[in-house]
Write a protein that holds these residues in place. Structure first.
Motif, mmCIF file in Angstrom:
data_model
loop_
_atom_site.group_PDB
_atom_site.id
_atom_site.type_symbol
_atom_site.label_atom_id
_atom_site.label_comp_id
_atom_site.label_asym_id
_atom_site.label_seq_id
_atom_site.Cartn_x
_atom_site.Cartn_y
_atom_site.Cartn_z
ATOM 1 N N CYS A 223 0.807 -1.225 0.000
ATOM 2 C CA CYS A 223 0.000 0.000 0.000
ATOM 3 C C CYS A 223 0.834 1.267 0.000
ATOM 4 O O CYS A 223 0.301 2.348 -0.266
ATOM 5 N N ARG A 224 2.098 1.144 0.298
ATOM 6 C CA ARG A 224 2.919 2.346 0.435
ATOM 7 C C ARG A 224 3.004 3.085 -0.898
ATOM 8 O O ARG A 224 3.475 2.571 -1.900
ATOM 9 N N GLY A 225 2.475 4.310 -0.916
ATOM 10 C CA GLY A 225 2.518 5.135 -2.117
ATOM 11 C C GLY A 225 1.401 4.889 -3.101
ATOM 12 O O GLY A 225 1.322 5.579 -4.125
ATOM 13 N N LEU A 226 0.518 3.935 -2.826
ATOM 14 C CA LEU A 226 -0.591 3.665 -3.737
ATOM 15 C C LEU A 226 -1.638 4.768 -3.662
ATOM 16 O O LEU A 226 -1.990 5.225 -2.564
ATOM 17 N N PRO A 227 -2.191 5.219 -4.794
ATOM 18 C CA PRO A 227 -3.325 6.149 -4.740
ATOM 19 C C PRO A 227 -4.496 5.479 -4.024
ATOM 20 O O PRO A 227 -4.716 4.271 -4.178
ATOM 21 N N PRO A 228 -5.260 6.214 -3.222
ATOM 22 C CA PRO A 228 -6.357 5.609 -2.460
ATOM 23 C C PRO A 228 -7.347 4.830 -3.327
ATOM 24 O O PRO A 228 -7.875 3.803 -2.892
ATOM 25 N N ARG A 229 -7.581 5.283 -4.544
ATOM 26 C CA ARG A 229 -8.573 4.602 -5.388
ATOM 27 C C ARG A 229 -8.102 3.216 -5.824
ATOM 28 O O ARG A 229 -8.917 2.365 -6.184
ATOM 29 N N GLU A 230 -6.774 2.979 -5.801
ATOM 30 C CA GLU A 230 -6.253 1.681 -6.226
ATOM 31 C C GLU A 230 -6.064 0.707 -5.068
ATOM 32 O O GLU A 230 -6.067 -0.511 -5.267
ATOM 33 N N ALA A 231 -5.913 1.234 -3.861
ATOM 34 C CA ALA A 231 -5.543 0.396 -2.729
ATOM 35 C C ALA A 231 -6.526 -0.736 -2.431
ATOM 36 O O ALA A 231 -6.101 -1.882 -2.241
ATOM 37 N N PRO A 232 -7.850 -0.488 -2.370
ATOM 38 C CA PRO A 232 -8.763 -1.580 -2.003
ATOM 39 C C PRO A 232 -8.656 -2.795 -2.916
ATOM 40 O O PRO A 232 -8.617 -3.939 -2.446
ATOM 41 N N ASP A 233 -8.583 -2.571 -4.229
ATOM 42 C CA ASP A 233 -8.512 -3.701 -5.163
ATOM 43 C C ASP A 233 -7.193 -4.445 -5.045
ATOM 44 O O ASP A 233 -7.161 -5.688 -5.085
ATOM 45 N N ARG A 234 -6.104 -3.716 -4.860
ATOM 46 C CA ARG A 234 -4.799 -4.363 -4.759
ATOM 47 C C ARG A 234 -4.712 -5.204 -3.486
ATOM 48 O O ARG A 234 -4.166 -6.310 -3.486
ATOM 49 N N VAL A 235 -5.246 -4.661 -2.376
ATOM 50 C CA VAL A 235 -5.209 -5.397 -1.111
ATOM 51 C C VAL A 235 -6.093 -6.642 -1.187
ATOM 52 O O VAL A 235 -5.696 -7.734 -0.756
ATOM 53 N N ALA A 236 -7.293 -6.497 -1.742
ATOM 54 C CA ALA A 236 -8.206 -7.635 -1.849
ATOM 55 C C ALA A 236 -7.632 -8.733 -2.740
ATOM 56 O O ALA A 236 -7.820 -9.927 -2.473
ATOM 57 N N ALA A 237 -6.902 -8.331 -3.781
ATOM 58 C CA ALA A 237 -6.295 -9.332 -4.668
ATOM 59 C C ALA A 237 -5.160 -10.059 -3.956
ATOM 60 O O ALA A 237 -4.982 -11.273 -4.127
ATOM 61 N N ALA A 238 -4.386 -9.331 -3.145
ATOM 62 C CA ALA A 238 -3.260 -9.951 -2.439
ATOM 63 C C ALA A 238 -3.724 -10.793 -1.264
ATOM 64 O O ALA A 238 -3.112 -11.814 -0.941
ATOM 65 N N GLU A 239 -4.812 -10.389 -0.593
ATOM 66 C CA GLU A 239 -5.338 -11.092 0.580
ATOM 67 C C GLU A 239 -6.857 -11.219 0.435
ATOM 68 O O GLU A 239 -7.614 -10.363 0.885
ATOM 69 N N PRO A 240 -7.345 -12.261 -0.223
ATOM 70 C CA PRO A 240 -8.789 -12.403 -0.438
ATOM 71 C C PRO A 240 -9.615 -12.363 0.847
ATOM 72 O O PRO A 240 -10.786 -11.979 0.815
ATOM 73 N N VAL A 241 -9.023 -12.735 2.002
ATOM 74 C CA VAL A 241 -9.788 -12.725 3.255
ATOM 75 C C VAL A 241 -10.173 -11.303 3.669
ATOM 76 O O VAL A 241 -11.025 -11.117 4.548
ATOM 77 N N THR A 242 -9.538 -10.300 3.048
ATOM 78 C CA THR A 242 -9.867 -8.911 3.389
ATOM 79 C C THR A 242 -10.903 -8.322 2.445
ATOM 80 O O THR A 242 -11.186 -7.121 2.506
ATOM 81 N N GLY A 243 -11.494 -9.123 1.601
ATOM 82 C CA GLY A 243 -12.416 -8.617 0.585
ATOM 83 C C GLY A 243 -13.564 -7.811 1.161
ATOM 84 O O GLY A 243 -13.926 -6.746 0.639
ATOM 85 N N GLU A 244 -14.166 -8.308 2.253
ATOM 86 C CA GLU A 244 -15.296 -7.591 2.858
ATOM 87 C C GLU A 244 -14.852 -6.242 3.407
ATOM 88 O O GLU A 244 -15.554 -5.237 3.268
#
Length: 416
Positions: A223-244
């Protein structure tokens, strides 16, 4: 031992004149905004039982002014704004039955040591027992959007979000309880935990937090340096358990964008407080100063046994709000009574000026008038006027601006 009359114990401060006016404005502004969102006004007592603050486990513990009263009860000056507001809401019966309750207050804080961004007074808004997490988070977001709007673009206000609900999602996937997860983060910040003895043969070994911490580190780096609009999708893709959790975050960030609030997002676990849960934020000025914070205090308040299942809160430094705010410079008339002026006429003129919207500073016996006039602050908001026989006879008053020679206003003294 004697003390200078003007001195104060460490942790206290007096404000006079313009500084005090700024603080009054900041508190009034905060109360007005919170009340428009349905937060009940709260005024808290300056003293309570010391156990109230110690039981809460707040950061103020160990720094409070504690003492015994004449009955031998151990008391303390108010040392934490959230604790004080929760005490007030519980004492008023608003937390019974599990119903949601909202309260807001400006709380003078008494501590031996003060962080500047906490300041002498804290403005705090509390949401208790709200069943909808999204509703609570969006309420706090819109509350700060209104505050930033009042403070104006010069303040450069922004919110820095971090979703600590991600901690719980990954901890559960690793077989860790929320308490164990936060304990692991606590030991990382404060140093390694003491060596534990070998577990007994009959007891299963507790899950190791090593995998949990590695996964958090990967997300933090991602997440470091990611634009806020991109962060949720990148995190959910890396850790599916955080999807909700990311769906929740995506909604909040989208609303923030629609409101015009500047936001940032990061997963900085090094600063994750043990008592927060869910989506939390720091409110900052454009130059990075911390105005306040907000988020969930669920794990902490459930230990109080006062009928709380959930609690969101946001607090801000009244001192910093006061520094940033566009405090209105009220127009003031310095009214000089000449020896020929009748007392009742002079008081009637002052009343007429106040009725016209001016502040009035009355000079009943101005001596050395020229010197007195030179003491009027040379600001556009400052005016002066003389009241004598001429004004009483004509029924008109001339106001002279203190900053601009020749700029005058005429006021009809006759009742409207």
């Amino acid at each position: 031992m004697s003390y200078a009359f003007e001195a104060l114990p460490r942790g206290f401060s007096d404000l006079v004149g313009e500084e005090a006016a700024q603080g009054v404005w900041a508190e009034s502004m905060f109360r007005s905004v919170t009340r428009s969102f349905g937060f009940a006004p709260v005024t808290v007592a300056p003293v309570g039982y010391a156990e109230t603050f110690e039981q809460f486990g707040s950061a103020a513990t160990g720094r409070i002014f504690a003492f015994e009263d004449l009955s031998g009860r151990r008391l303390a000056l108010t040392a934490d704004s959230l604790v004080a507001v929760l005490r007030a809401l519980a004492g008023s019966g608003r937390l019974t039955g599990g119903a949601s309750a909202l309260g807001a207050a400006c709380v003078p804080i008494a501590r031996y040591r003060r962080k500047r961004h906490r300041g002498w007074s804290q403005a705090v808004a509390v949401i208790c027992n709200e069943g909808d997490e999204l509703a609570a988070d969006l309420t706090l977001l819109r509350l700060w959007a209104e505050l930033f709007e009042v403070l104006g673009p010069a303040a450069g206000g922004r919110l820095e979000y971090c979703d600590y609900g991600v901690l719980d999602a990954i901890a559960a996937d690793e077989g860790l309880s929320p308490a164990a997860a936060r304990n692991a983060l606590h030991h990382r910040r404060r140093g390694p935990a003491p060596e534990a003895g070998e577990p007994r043969a009959a007891e299963p070994a507790p899950p190791s937090p090593a995998g949990f911490l590695r996964r958090l580190d990967r997300l933090s780096e991602l997440c470091r340096g990611l634009p806020p609009r991109e962060a949720p999708d990148r995190v959910a893709a890396a850790e599916p358990v955080t999807g909700e959790r990311m769906a929740h975050l995506r909604t909040v960030l989208a609303i923030a964008h629609e409101l015009g609030v500047r936001v940032e997002f990061a997963l900085d676990w090094e600063h994750a407080p043990e008592y927060q849960a869910g989506l939390c934020f720091l409110a900052r000025t454009g130059d990075g100063r911390t105005l306040g914070d907000g988020g969930g205090y669920h794990h902490m308040v459930r230990t109080l046994d006062i009928g709380l299942s959930s609690c969101w809160s946001t607090s801000a430094s009244v001192n910093l709000l006061a520094e940033l705010g566009p405090v209105p410079d009220a127009e003031c008339v310095h009214l000089m009574r000449m020896p020929s002026a009748d007392l009742r006429t002079f008081m009637a003129v002052a009343r007429r000026l106040r009725g016209a919207g001016y502040d009035v500073l009355e000079h009943w016996q101005p001596r050395r008038l020229g010197r007195q006039l030179r003491r009027v602050p040379a600001r556009p908001s400052q005016w002066f006027a003389l009241v004598g026989e001429k004004e009483a006879a004509s029924g008109r008053l001339t106001l002279q601006n203190a900053a601009a020679t020749g700029v005058t206003r005429d006021l009809d003294l006759n009742p409207v």
